[in-house]
Motif scaffolding. Structure first.
Motif, PDB file in Angstrom:
ATOM      1  N   ALA A 199     -35.988 -21.443  35.280  1.00 13.37           N
ATOM      2  CA  ALA A 199     -36.091 -22.840  34.863  1.00 13.37           C
ATOM      3  C   ALA A 199     -35.494 -23.015  33.469  1.00 13.37           C
ATOM      4  O   ALA A 199     -36.145 -22.781  32.453  1.00 13.37           O
ATOM      5  CB  ALA A 199     -37.557 -23.279  34.880  1.00 13.37           C
ATOM      6  N   GLY A 200     -34.228 -23.406  33.432  1.00 15.59           N
ATOM      7  CA  GLY A 200     -33.594 -23.719  32.159  1.00 15.59           C
ATOM      8  C   GLY A 200     -33.160 -22.506  31.366  1.00 15.59           C
ATOM      9  O   GLY A 200     -33.095 -21.380  31.866  1.00 15.59           O
ATOM     10  N   TYR A 201     -32.853 -22.746  30.105  1.00 10.46           N
ATOM     11  CA  TYR A 201     -32.393 -21.673  29.223  1.00 10.46           C
ATOM     12  C   TYR A 201     -33.491 -20.628  29.026  1.00 10.46           C
ATOM     13  O   TYR A 201     -34.682 -20.941  29.030  1.00 10.46           O
ATOM     14  CB  TYR A 201     -32.008 -22.221  27.846  1.00 10.46           C
ATOM     15  CG  TYR A 201     -30.782 -23.096  27.819  1.00 10.46           C
ATOM     16  CD1 TYR A 201     -29.922 -23.174  28.903  1.00 10.46           C
ATOM     17  CD2 TYR A 201     -30.484 -23.854  26.696  1.00 10.46           C
ATOM     18  CE1 TYR A 201     -28.793 -23.974  28.866  1.00 10.46           C
ATOM     19  CE2 TYR A 201     -29.353 -24.659  26.644  1.00 10.46           C
ATOM     20  CZ  TYR A 201     -28.513 -24.714  27.739  1.00 10.46           C
ATOM     21  OH  TYR A 201     -27.400 -25.500  27.696  1.00 10.46           O
ATOM     22  N   ASN A 202     -33.079 -19.391  28.788  1.00  9.67           N
ATOM     23  CA  ASN A 202     -34.021 -18.320  28.496  1.00  9.67           C
ATOM     24  C   ASN A 202     -34.351 -18.363  27.003  1.00  9.67           C
ATOM     25  O   ASN A 202     -33.746 -17.661  26.191  1.00  9.67           O
ATOM     26  CB  ASN A 202     -33.419 -16.965  28.882  1.00  9.67           C
ATOM     27  CG  ASN A 202     -34.339 -15.809  28.521  1.00  9.67           C
ATOM     28  OD1 ASN A 202     -35.503 -16.003  28.228  1.00  9.67           O
ATOM     29  ND2 ASN A 202     -33.795 -14.605  28.540  1.00  9.67           N
ATOM     30  N   LEU A 203     -35.336 -19.187  26.644  1.00 12.70           N
ATOM     31  CA  LEU A 203     -35.678 -19.329  25.231  1.00 12.70           C
ATOM     32  C   LEU A 203     -36.337 -18.076  24.670  1.00 12.70           C
ATOM     33  O   LEU A 203     -36.263 -17.833  23.466  1.00 12.70           O
ATOM     34  CB  LEU A 203     -36.588 -20.550  25.031  1.00 12.70           C
ATOM     35  CG  LEU A 203     -35.960 -21.906  25.359  1.00 12.70           C
ATOM     36  CD1 LEU A 203     -36.936 -23.027  25.045  1.00 12.70           C
ATOM     37  CD2 LEU A 203     -34.655 -22.106  24.599  1.00 12.70           C
ATOM     38  N   ASN A 204     -36.984 -17.295  25.533  1.00 13.01           N
ATOM     39  CA  ASN A 204     -37.508 -16.016  25.040  1.00 13.01           C
ATOM     40  C   ASN A 204     -36.399 -15.192  24.401  1.00 13.01           C
ATOM     41  O   ASN A 204     -36.580 -14.568  23.354  1.00 13.01           O
ATOM     42  CB  ASN A 204     -38.122 -15.200  26.187  1.00 13.01           C
ATOM     43  CG  ASN A 204     -39.462 -15.726  26.632  1.00 13.01           C
ATOM     44  OD1 ASN A 204     -40.088 -16.540  25.960  1.00 13.01           O
ATOM     45  ND2 ASN A 204     -39.908 -15.274  27.794  1.00 13.01           N
ATOM     46  N   GLY A 205     -35.249 -15.191  25.045  1.00 15.15           N
ATOM     47  CA  GLY A 205     -34.119 -14.406  24.569  1.00 15.15           C
ATOM     48  C   GLY A 205     -33.575 -14.903  23.246  1.00 15.15           C
ATOM     49  O   GLY A 205     -32.906 -14.147  22.533  1.00 15.15           O
ATOM     50  N   ILE A 206     -33.839 -16.166  22.899  1.00 14.71           N
ATOM     51  CA  ILE A 206     -33.387 -16.699  21.614  1.00 14.71           C
ATOM     52  C   ILE A 206     -34.341 -16.297  20.495  1.00 14.71           C
ATOM     53  O   ILE A 206     -33.920 -15.901  19.408  1.00 14.71           O
ATOM     54  CB  ILE A 206     -33.251 -18.237  21.684  1.00 14.71           C
ATOM     55  CG1 ILE A 206     -32.095 -18.612  22.600  1.00 14.71           C
ATOM     56  CG2 ILE A 206     -33.043 -18.824  20.288  1.00 14.71           C
ATOM     57  CD1 ILE A 206     -31.911 -20.101  22.772  1.00 14.71           C
ATOM     58  N   PHE A 207     -35.645 -16.382  20.772  1.00 14.44           N
ATOM     59  CA  PHE A 207     -36.616 -16.120  19.710  1.00 14.44           C
ATOM     60  C   PHE A 207     -36.918 -14.638  19.522  1.00 14.44           C
ATOM     61  O   PHE A 207     -37.193 -14.210  18.401  1.00 14.44           O
ATOM     62  CB  PHE A 207     -37.904 -16.905  19.972  1.00 14.44           C
ATOM     63  CG  PHE A 207     -37.748 -18.381  19.775  1.00 14.44           C
ATOM     64  CD1 PHE A 207     -37.653 -18.923  18.510  1.00 14.44           C
ATOM     65  CD2 PHE A 207     -37.656 -19.241  20.863  1.00 14.44           C
ATOM     66  CE1 PHE A 207     -37.486 -20.279  18.315  1.00 14.44           C
ATOM     67  CE2 PHE A 207     -37.497 -20.598  20.689  1.00 14.44           C
ATOM     68  CZ  PHE A 207     -37.406 -21.132  19.413  1.00 14.44           C
ATOM     69  N   VAL A 208     -36.882 -13.841  20.601  1.00 12.39           N
ATOM     70  CA  VAL A 208     -37.095 -12.396  20.443  1.00 12.39           C
ATOM     71  C   VAL A 208     -35.880 -11.803  19.726  1.00 12.39           C
ATOM     72  O   VAL A 208     -34.755 -11.920  20.196  1.00 12.39           O
ATOM     73  CB  VAL A 208     -37.300 -11.708  21.806  1.00 12.39           C
ATOM     74  CG1 VAL A 208     -37.417 -10.188  21.608  1.00 12.39           C
ATOM     75  CG2 VAL A 208     -38.542 -12.239  22.503  1.00 12.39           C
ATOM     76  N   GLY A 209     -36.108 -11.200  18.584  1.00 10.22           N
ATOM     77  CA  GLY A 209     -35.016 -10.641  17.796  1.00 10.22           C
ATOM     78  C   GLY A 209     -34.440 -11.595  16.775  1.00 10.22           C
ATOM     79  O   GLY A 209     -33.475 -11.248  16.084  1.00 10.22           O
ATOM     80  N   SER A 210     -35.014 -12.792  16.624  1.00  6.40           N
ATOM     81  CA  SER A 210     -34.460 -13.771  15.681  1.00  6.40           C
ATOM     82  C   SER A 210     -35.016 -13.608  14.269  1.00  6.40           C
ATOM     83  O   SER A 210     -34.621 -14.335  13.358  1.00  6.40           O
ATOM     84  CB  SER A 210     -34.723 -15.194  16.171  1.00  6.40           C
ATOM     85  OG  SER A 210     -36.116 -15.473  16.183  1.00  6.40           O
ATOM     86  N   GLU A 211     -35.936 -12.673  14.075  1.00  3.13           N
ATOM     87  CA  GLU A 211     -36.413 -12.293  12.742  1.00  3.13           C
ATOM     88  C   GLU A 211     -37.038 -13.456  11.966  1.00  3.13           C
ATOM     89  O   GLU A 211     -36.956 -13.512  10.730  1.00  3.13           O
ATOM     90  CB  GLU A 211     -35.283 -11.662  11.923  1.00  3.13           C
ATOM     91  CG  GLU A 211     -34.639 -10.475  12.613  1.00  3.13           C
ATOM     92  CD  GLU A 211     -33.526  -9.843  11.813  1.00  3.13           C
ATOM     93  OE1 GLU A 211     -33.547  -9.935  10.570  1.00  3.13           O
ATOM     94  OE2 GLU A 211     -32.622  -9.240  12.432  1.00  3.13           O
ATOM     95  N   GLY A 212     -37.663 -14.380  12.672  1.00  2.00           N
ATOM     96  CA  GLY A 212     -38.317 -15.499  12.006  1.00  2.00           C
ATOM     97  C   GLY A 212     -37.367 -16.521  11.432  1.00  2.00           C
ATOM     98  O   GLY A 212     -37.779 -17.393  10.660  1.00  2.00           O
ATOM     99  N   THR A 213     -36.090 -16.475  11.804  1.00  2.00           N
ATOM    100  CA  THR A 213     -35.107 -17.425  11.270  1.00  2.00           C
ATOM    101  C   THR A 213     -35.025 -18.707  12.085  1.00  2.00           C
ATOM    102  O   THR A 213     -34.354 -19.658  11.671  1.00  2.00           O
ATOM    103  CB  THR A 213     -33.704 -16.791  11.214  1.00  2.00           C
ATOM    104  OG1 THR A 213     -33.278 -16.463  12.543  1.00  2.00           O
ATOM    105  CG2 THR A 213     -33.698 -15.547  10.352  1.00  2.00           C
ATOM    106  N   LEU A 214     -35.686 -18.742  13.244  1.00  2.96           N
ATOM    107  CA  LEU A 214     -35.631 -19.934  14.108  1.00  2.96           C
ATOM    108  C   LEU A 214     -36.994 -20.582  14.301  1.00  2.96           C
ATOM    109  O   LEU A 214     -37.080 -21.741  14.710  1.00  2.96           O
ATOM    110  CB  LEU A 214     -35.062 -19.558  15.485  1.00  2.96           C
ATOM    111  CG  LEU A 214     -33.662 -18.940  15.500  1.00  2.96           C
ATOM    112  CD1 LEU A 214     -33.252 -18.592  16.933  1.00  2.96           C
ATOM    113  CD2 LEU A 214     -32.643 -19.876  14.862  1.00  2.96           C
ATOM    114  N   GLY A 215     -38.062 -19.863  14.040  1.00  6.84           N
ATOM    115  CA  GLY A 215     -39.405 -20.387  14.237  1.00  6.84           C
ATOM    116  C   GLY A 215     -40.428 -19.286  14.040  1.00  6.84           C
ATOM    117  O   GLY A 215     -40.088 -18.109  13.891  1.00  6.84           O
TER     118      GLY A 215
END
Length: 567
Positions: free
Chosen positions: A287-303
């Motif tokens: 269902a939609g974009y894989n947002l887990n893949g955006i936030f996991v590994g983002s080092e707190g730079t996105l949220g």
């Protein structure tokens, strides 16, 4: 540029001049490792009040270092051109108002305690790390200790309004300057958000807060009699929030993968205080974009992650731990590659050179047993009793073909735990060996299996030629290894020599189609290497995502890539 450099020097001066009153204390951990090393504060400061702190931090961290924000719309000729205007960070007055409003709103929500601390030691602990390879100048202006997602949302919304940087903090064990505060701001410490919210035993998943440690999580799962465990196992002090931020792995990665493989969904507070949930609870969804893949590994730079639903695995019926020594590191690496290419499902496969084996013996973790100080593979076999027996037999054949010695098995469960604990505590053990003025530089790379033996051999040779106490260890089963080097930080020539050695290792890995970081992540220290690894266009995509979710650049600024400069 001159103003920026002057700002950095002034920010660095905080360590010598700042002080403030203790308002909130970080809660003590309920589970302390017996091998934990007590860190000594690098300095003590004197002064009068938080206003002095705010004046210094605000005027410097948010004034001189604050780039002018161009509010006029700008268009780019290409999606990947870095035309983002430089951000403007809060003034002293805006900072004071932000802290006041955070206190007022959290109190109005029913919070009895003041969740903001400006204690000097707290600020130092949240902006400087003794085991990090890099510590950029600057400290946070305050530390916030939220108790709930709602409070984190309040903090983010107010910081967004006043352009105050936000830096997430959980275990504080990262190695690349991830929680440093080069632009000042508020460190958000999740120490009070360290609980299991819900165990779904039948679905083999658990909902947790970000500051629960993976070891504490597994202890509680065992106490519940769940028969389940969380298999991702980085350093002993790591917390779930930081593990998500860096997409960490650990010794079990060869069998269980990395953090991204065990996250079902996340609750995330975005830069403006908006709260989102990335997915629902089924293990699969399209269902939609894989947002887990955006936030996991983002080092707190996105949220900021405030809750995570994690998959769990069945506790194996049988576990066996063994070591095999080799004549050279290349022999050990060749054996490891052969085991992986044969498809043998070992639970863990770690490599340690002769220096690291000496560290284990010096540390005495497995005393009175003493291990051979030679390049060594550590194995953990797990599964049913027949499968463990078969895997040991197959691995034994491959190691012998590569010059390996006979298996030395841990004799009982206690020795298994001691031996594996010694492997997990090697960085702390090396820290304990330092002399006055010395530091440990520890960093990692990863390459395809076919290049691993070559890279380890060359890197080990260069380290040995430096004449310093330096070692190689790593998660060799997934092509990931680490260099750890003790050096004198007061000797510029020695530091330059170590930097050159580390840079050479990283560049060789990239030349071999590898990565500049297998699990430590980018942080402040590997931004240039990331650019070389992925190229400007791929980095441009990352920056576009950053700009979309955090247009004011307040979420952990300066990590992964530089803050846009004034135009």
């Amino acid at each position: 540029m001159l103003a920026n450099n002057a700002t950095r020097r002034l920010i660095g001066g905080w360590r010598r001049t700042l002080s403030a009153n203790a308002i909130v204390k970080r809660p003590s951990s309920t589970s302390k490792s017996t091998n934990t090393i007590n860190l000594v504060q690098a300095s003590r400061w004197t002064g009068r009040s938080v206003l002095a702190l705010a004046a210094s931090a605000g005027a410097v961290g948010f004034g001189l270092a604050a780039f002018a924000l161009d509010r006029s719309p700008k268009r780019t000729a290409s999606l990947f051109n870095d035309m983002t205007p430089g951000p403007r960070y809060a003034s002293v007055k805006e900072l004071e108002l932000a802290l006041k409003e955070i206190r007022q709103e959290t109190k109005a929500l029913g919070e009895d305690e003041d969740i903001i601390s400006t204690d000097a030691d707290e600020l130092h602990a949240h902006g400087y790390s003794e085991w990090s390879t890099v510590n950029p100048d600057g400290l946070p202006v305050a530390v916030a200790y939220p108790r709930s997602t709602e409070q984190v949302s309040v903090i983010a919304r107010i910081c967004h309004r006043y352009h105050v940087p936000i830096i997430g903090y959980s275990g504080g064990s990262s190695l690349e300057g991830h929680f440093s505060a080069p632009y000042g701001g508020i460190s958000v410490d999740f120490a009070y958000m360290n609980k299991i919210i819900q165990l779904n035993k039948g679905d083999m998943d658990v909902v947790v807060q970000p500051s629960i440690g993976w070891q504490d999580l597994n202890t509680q799962l065992a106490q519940m009699g769940s028969g389940l465990f969380f298999p991702i196992d980085p350093g002993p002090s790591a917390k779930i929030g930081g593990m998500i931020g860096t997409n960490c792995s650990g010794t079990n990665a060869v069998r269980y993968g990395t953090m991204k493989d065990w996250v079902i969904n996340l609750t995330v507070v975005l830069a403006d205080g908006t709260v989102i949930k990335t997915r629902r609870r089924p293990r699969k969804s399209s269902a939609g974009y894989n947002l887990n893949g955006i936030f996991v590994g983002s080092e707190g730079t996105l949220g900021l992650v405030t809750e995570a639903t994690l998959k769990l695995a069945i506790v194996p019926e049988e576990t066996s731990v063994a070591v095999v020594s080799f004549p050279t590191m290349r022999d050990a690496a060749s054996a490891a590659a052969g085991i992986m290419q044969a498809g043998i499902p070992v639970a863990s496969m770690e490599v340690m050179d002769d220096i690291q084996m000496r560290v284990i013996n010096l540390g005495g973790a497995t005393a009175p047993r003493v291990w051979k100080e030679a390049p060594t593979l550590f194995f953990k076999f797990a599964g049913t009793k027949p499968s463990v027996k078969d895997n040991i037999s197959r691995v034994n054949g491959i190691t012998k073909a590569n010059g390996g010695s006979n298996f030395e098995f841990a004799r009982d469960e206690r020795e298994q735990k001691l031996l594996w604990s010694a492997r997990k505590e090697v960085l702390w053990s090396m820290l304990a060996l330092r002399k006055e003025g010395e530091e440990v530089w520890s960093t990692d790379v990863a390459v395809p299996f076919s290049r691993l033996a070559e890279l380890i051999e060359i890197s080990k040779k260069e380290m040995d030629e430096m004449g310093l106490f330096a070692s190689i260890l790593g998660h060799i089963g997934d092509g990931n290894f680490h260099e750890s080097i003790i050096y004198n930080r007061t000797d510029p020539a020695e530091r330059a020599k170590v930097e050159r050695c580390v840079k050479n290792m990283v560049n060789r890995a990239l030349d071999m189609e590898g990565t500049c970081t297998g699990e430590h992540s980018v942080g402040w220290g590997k931004k240039a290497s990331l650019l070389r690894e992925v190229g400007p266009d791929t980095l441009g995509v990352m920056k576009q995502i950053k700009a979309a979710l955090d247009p004011l650049w307040i979420m952990n600024p300066g990590k992964i890539f530089d803050v846009p400069s004034e135009r």
